[in-house]
Write a protein that holds these residues in place. Structure first.
Motif, PDB file in Angstrom:
ATOM      1  N   ARG A 161       2.769   8.621  -6.408  1.00  0.00           N
ATOM      2  CA  ARG A 161       1.832   7.891  -5.547  1.00  0.00           C
ATOM      3  C   ARG A 161       0.389   8.272  -5.895  1.00  0.00           C
ATOM      4  NH1 ARG A 161      -0.033   7.280   0.168  1.00  0.00           N
ATOM      5  NH2 ARG A 161       0.100   5.027   0.440  1.00  0.00           N
TER       6      ARG A 161
ATOM      7  N   ILE B 182       3.054  10.386   9.032  1.00  0.00           N
ATOM      8  CA  ILE B 182       2.773   8.978   8.692  1.00  0.00           C
ATOM      9  C   ILE B 182       3.837   8.060   9.301  1.00  0.00           C
ATOM     10  CG2 ILE B 182       1.592   9.630   6.559  1.00  0.00           C
ATOM     11  CD1 ILE B 182       4.045   8.656   4.981  1.00  0.00           C
ATOM     12  N   GLY B 183       3.468   6.787   9.429  1.00  0.00           N
ATOM     13  CA  GLY B 183       4.418   5.782   9.929  1.00  0.00           C
ATOM     14  C   GLY B 183       4.749   5.970  11.395  1.00  0.00           C
TER      15      GLY B 183
ATOM     16  N   GLU C 294       1.768  -1.248   9.933  1.00  0.00           N
ATOM     17  CA  GLU C 294       1.307  -0.327   8.895  1.00  0.00           C
ATOM     18  C   GLU C 294       2.273  -0.297   7.716  1.00  0.00           C
ATOM     19  OE1 GLU C 294      -0.845   0.693   7.317  1.00  0.00           O
ATOM     20  OE2 GLU C 294      -1.588   2.706   7.770  1.00  0.00           O
ATOM     21  N   ILE C 295       1.773   0.112   6.563  1.00  0.00           N
ATOM     22  CA  ILE C 295       2.580   0.227   5.339  1.00  0.00           C
ATOM     23  C   ILE C 295       3.901   0.935   5.671  1.00  0.00           C
ATOM     24  CG2 ILE C 295       1.465   2.413   4.660  1.00  0.00           C
ATOM     25  CD1 ILE C 295       1.608   1.459   1.757  1.00  0.00           C
TER      26      ILE C 295
ATOM     27  N   ARG D 263       0.689   1.913  19.101  1.00  0.00           N
ATOM     28  CA  ARG D 263      -0.658   2.489  19.004  1.00  0.00           C
ATOM     29  C   ARG D 263      -1.748   1.420  18.885  1.00  0.00           C
ATOM     30  NH1 ARG D 263       2.444   3.387  14.509  1.00  0.00           N
ATOM     31  NH2 ARG D 263       1.622   3.436  12.372  1.00  0.00           N
TER      32      ARG D 263
ATOM     33  N   ARG E  20      -4.625   2.172   9.033  1.00  0.00           N
ATOM     34  CA  ARG E  20      -5.446   2.589   7.887  1.00  0.00           C
ATOM     35  C   ARG E  20      -5.192   1.726   6.641  1.00  0.00           C
ATOM     36  NH1 ARG E  20      -6.227   8.775   6.549  1.00  0.00           N
ATOM     37  NH2 ARG E  20      -3.998   8.804   6.150  1.00  0.00           N
ATOM     38  N   ALA E  21      -3.933   1.696   6.175  1.00  0.00           N
ATOM     39  CA  ALA E  21      -3.661   0.949   4.942  1.00  0.00           C
ATOM     40  C   ALA E  21      -3.859  -0.555   5.166  1.00  0.00           C
ATOM     41  CB  ALA E  21      -2.250   1.244   4.456  1.00  0.00           C
TER      42      ALA E  21
ATOM     43  N   ASN F 194      -1.005  11.235  14.356  1.00  0.00           N
ATOM     44  CA  ASN F 194      -2.236  11.549  13.627  1.00  0.00           C
ATOM     45  C   ASN F 194      -2.547  13.037  13.743  1.00  0.00           C
ATOM     46  OD1 ASN F 194      -3.850   8.459  14.663  1.00  0.00           O
ATOM     47  ND2 ASN F 194      -2.786   8.928  12.761  1.00  0.00           N
TER      48      ASN F 194
ATOM     49  N   ARG G 219      -9.473   0.270  13.509  1.00  0.00           N
ATOM     50  CA  ARG G 219      -8.234   1.019  13.294  1.00  0.00           C
ATOM     51  C   ARG G 219      -7.819   1.584  14.645  1.00  0.00           C
ATOM     52  NH1 ARG G 219      -7.499   6.600   9.929  1.00  0.00           N
ATOM     53  NH2 ARG G 219      -5.304   6.891  10.467  1.00  0.00           N
TER      54      ARG G 219
ATOM     55  N   LYS H 118      -1.739   4.839  -6.711  1.00  0.00           N
ATOM     56  CA  LYS H 118      -1.525   4.627  -5.268  1.00  0.00           C
ATOM     57  C   LYS H 118      -1.373   3.150  -4.886  1.00  0.00           C
ATOM     58  CE  LYS H 118      -3.343   6.341  -0.899  1.00  0.00           C
ATOM     59  NZ  LYS H 118      -4.465   6.989  -0.236  1.00  0.00           N
TER      60      LYS H 118
ATOM     61  N   TYR I 109       0.865  -0.568  -1.439  1.00  0.00           N
ATOM     62  CA  TYR I 109      -0.221  -1.501  -1.089  1.00  0.00           C
ATOM     63  C   TYR I 109       0.073  -2.864  -1.691  1.00  0.00           C
ATOM     64  CZ  TYR I 109      -3.243   1.983   1.041  1.00  0.00           C
ATOM     65  OH  TYR I 109      -3.770   2.907   1.905  1.00  0.00           O
TER      66      TYR I 109
ATOM     67  N   TYR J   3       2.157  14.654   4.954  1.00  0.00           N
ATOM     68  CA  TYR J   3       1.917  14.618   3.502  1.00  0.00           C
ATOM     69  C   TYR J   3       2.375  15.931   2.860  1.00  0.00           C
ATOM     70  CZ  TYR J   3      -0.868  10.348   4.182  1.00  0.00           C
ATOM     71  OH  TYR J   3      -1.276   9.071   4.485  1.00  0.00           O
TER      72      TYR J   3
ATOM     73  N   ARG K  87      -7.476  -1.533   5.197  1.00  0.00           N
ATOM     74  CA  ARG K  87      -8.054  -1.514   3.843  1.00  0.00           C
ATOM     75  C   ARG K  87      -7.738  -2.829   3.139  1.00  0.00           C
ATOM     76  NH1 ARG K  87      -5.777   4.528   2.642  1.00  0.00           N
ATOM     77  NH2 ARG K  87      -7.648   5.678   3.262  1.00  0.00           N
TER      78      ARG K  87
HETATM   79  O1  F6P Z   1      -1.720   8.481   8.634  1.00  0.00           O
HETATM   80  C1  F6P Z   1      -1.856   7.257   9.205  1.00  0.00           C
HETATM   81  C2  F6P Z   1      -1.390   6.133   8.306  1.00  0.00           C
HETATM   82  O2  F6P Z   1      -1.677   4.924   8.931  1.00  0.00           O
HETATM   83  C3  F6P Z   1       0.120   6.204   7.921  1.00  0.00           C
HETATM   84  O3  F6P Z   1       0.984   5.657   8.878  1.00  0.00           O
HETATM   85  C4  F6P Z   1       0.130   5.489   6.603  1.00  0.00           C
HETATM   86  O4  F6P Z   1       1.289   5.772   5.850  1.00  0.00           O
HETATM   87  C5  F6P Z   1      -1.141   6.002   5.988  1.00  0.00           C
HETATM   88  O5  F6P Z   1      -2.066   6.177   7.042  1.00  0.00           O
HETATM   89  C6  F6P Z   1      -1.736   5.096   4.943  1.00  0.00           C
HETATM   90  O6  F6P Z   1      -2.780   5.735   4.267  1.00  0.00           O
HETATM   91  P1  F6P Z   1      -2.573   6.257   2.762  1.00  0.00           P
HETATM   92  O7  F6P Z   1      -2.199   5.053   1.964  1.00  0.00           O
HETATM   93  O8  F6P Z   1      -3.908   6.815   2.383  1.00  0.00           O
HETATM   94  O9  F6P Z   1      -1.477   7.280   2.718  1.00  0.00           O
END
Ligand code: F6P
Length: 406
Positions: free
Chosen positions: A315, A229-230, A290-291, A265, A360-361, A224, A217, A319, A330, A301, A364
């Motif tokens: 969510r 996010i994003g 990323e998502i 990043r 992260r997403a 962060n 990652r 999720k 996802y 959040y 996974r």
């Molecule tokens: O916080 C970092 C990040 O990569 C965000 O950009 C993304 O929306 C999030 O993690 C995904 O993780 P989760 O699905 O647990 O919110």
């Protein structure tokens, strides 16, 4: 007649993954105790001809001298394969790796192997984007080093056109498997019962095969730290330090290619490693972005919970399947992640070590592609920024391990 032996003849236009499949198949059979060797016509030509044979017109079927020379190497290679098979009584496989796209060539091979066990493996891949990427890879070989980039690309494409002119796809005749080499699918097969090792070979052709995949990652970013996010944030000084540790951790392992997302990043995380291993290539893939968090992009959040509680609640309840308004869930990443993984496997060829720097997403989803998880559990897989997953996938072994950078 020896019982446990087989000639595998590769068939397909240039850049369709034949040599990669041949190489991996060779390793896999050897691991099963089957003595296996590859007989590659192109390698023989490059070894034995002094003059330049990489220019496209060498492959023009109207070029009599070029065609005769290639035929000579094809026969020579067939004879080499024969002597290999005929020596000793152990189980053996000879893989004849060449385009073998014309009926004439395949007739010659069939005649030469009239009383032998032969399996043709035809590789097909019509995915334009992958083909283009593969051509870029091909032209980095010494054969094209004397040409500027664009000229090398058009020279290789011209070569493909000449082969297309004499290509007859396999439809009937001796044993054959038609394989979609990008999607790991057997598209058609005509195989008699007397082909040794066929179950193993079929299984191999539909199994992604990974010696070492390091799934990382990206390291710490300003977003962060702020909990956003994003976005497309840069690494913090701590993030740069973590990336250096990563490079240090892998200094004794040759990493020929790192696939990243297209985000700053992820690319920045790969930079110290690329700096320490100049021959390493960094290939950004947008499939690993990323998502997409849609209307919530760049929020924390906490802000989402306060300003859009319905989004946060929905969510939380579901999720994996929940999709951000104007963004993704996802579930909606499934297809692009799968395509990204296939690109990685196809473009990394026969590499011992492959690295992906994702998010992260995304990570996974990549991990769950290889290691079965219920969909509902995927969004909760642990994905720290100072550790990486080491993944090994073969016909006999599936390993995934979480390890520290230092
Ligand atoms: O916080 C970092 C990040 O990569 C965000 O950009 C993304 O929306 C999030 O993690 C995904 O993780 P989760 O699905 O647990 O919110």
């Amino acid at each position: 007649m020896l019982e446990n032996y087989l000639y595998i003849v590769m068939v397909g236009l240039p850049a369709r993954g034949k040599s990669t499949i041949a190489g991996k198949l060779c390793e896999s059979l050897r691991r099963d105790g089957i003595s296996t060797r590859i007989f590659n016509n192109g390698d023989l030509r490059r070894k034995l001809t002094k003059e330049n044979t990489s220019y496209p017109e060498f492959f023009d079927p109207r070029n009599k001298a070029g065609a005769a020379l290639r035929e000579r190497y094809a026969i020579m290679n067939l004879n080499h394969a024969r002597s290999f098979i005929n020596k000793g009584k152990k189980p053996k496989v000879a893989i004849i790796d060449a385009a073998n796209v014309s009926l004439k060539r395949r007739k010659m091979l069939c005649q030469g192997l009239l009383h032998d066990r032969v399996l043709f493996v035809e590789c097909i891949n019509d995915d334009h984007e992958i083909l283009e990427a593969n051509i870029r890879y091909k032209i980095e070989t010494p054969e094209f080093s004397h040409l500027p980039l664009e000229e090398a690309i058009s020279s290789f494409k011209k070569r493909i056109e000449y082969y297309e002119g004499i290509y007859t796809p396999m439809h009937t005749g001796r044993n054959f498997l038609k394989v979609d080499s990008f999607n790991y699918r057997i598209l058609k097969e005509e195989v008699n019962n007397d082909v040794p090792f066929i179950d193993r070979i079929r299984d191999f052709l539909v199994t992604p095969f990974i010696k070492n995949l390091y799934l990382i990652r990206h390291t710490e970013t300003y977003y962060n730290v702020e909990g956003r996010i994003g976005g497309d944030s840069e690494l913090t000084p701590k993030g740069h330090l973590q990336a250096e540790k990563l490079a240090e951790r892998f200094k004794s392992k040759r990493i020929p290619v790192i696939f990243t997302s297209a985000s700053k990043r992820a690319i920045q995380t790969s930079e110290p490693l690329k700096g320490a291993q100049p021959e390493c290539r960094v290939i950004p893939l947008r499939e690993f972005n990323e998502i997409n968090s849609g209307i919530c992009d760049s929020m924390t959040y906490k802000e989402i919970r306060e300003k859009m509680p319905e989004v946060a609640d929905a969510r939380k309840r579901n999720k994996y399947y929940y999709e951000y308004p104007q963004g993704e869930g996802y579930v909606s990443m499934e297809q692009r992640i799968e395509r990204g993984i296939k690109k990685v496997l196809y473009l990394s060829k026969h590499s011992d070590n492959i690295m992906i720097v994702g998010h992260r997403a995304v990570n996974r989803m990549i991990l769950s592609y290889f290691v079965y998880k219920r969909n509902e559990d995927v969004p909760y897989i642990y994905m720290p920024q100072d550790k990486y997953y080491h993944i090994v996938i073969s016909q006999n072994k599936k390993v995934f391990e979480l390890k520290k950078f230092s």
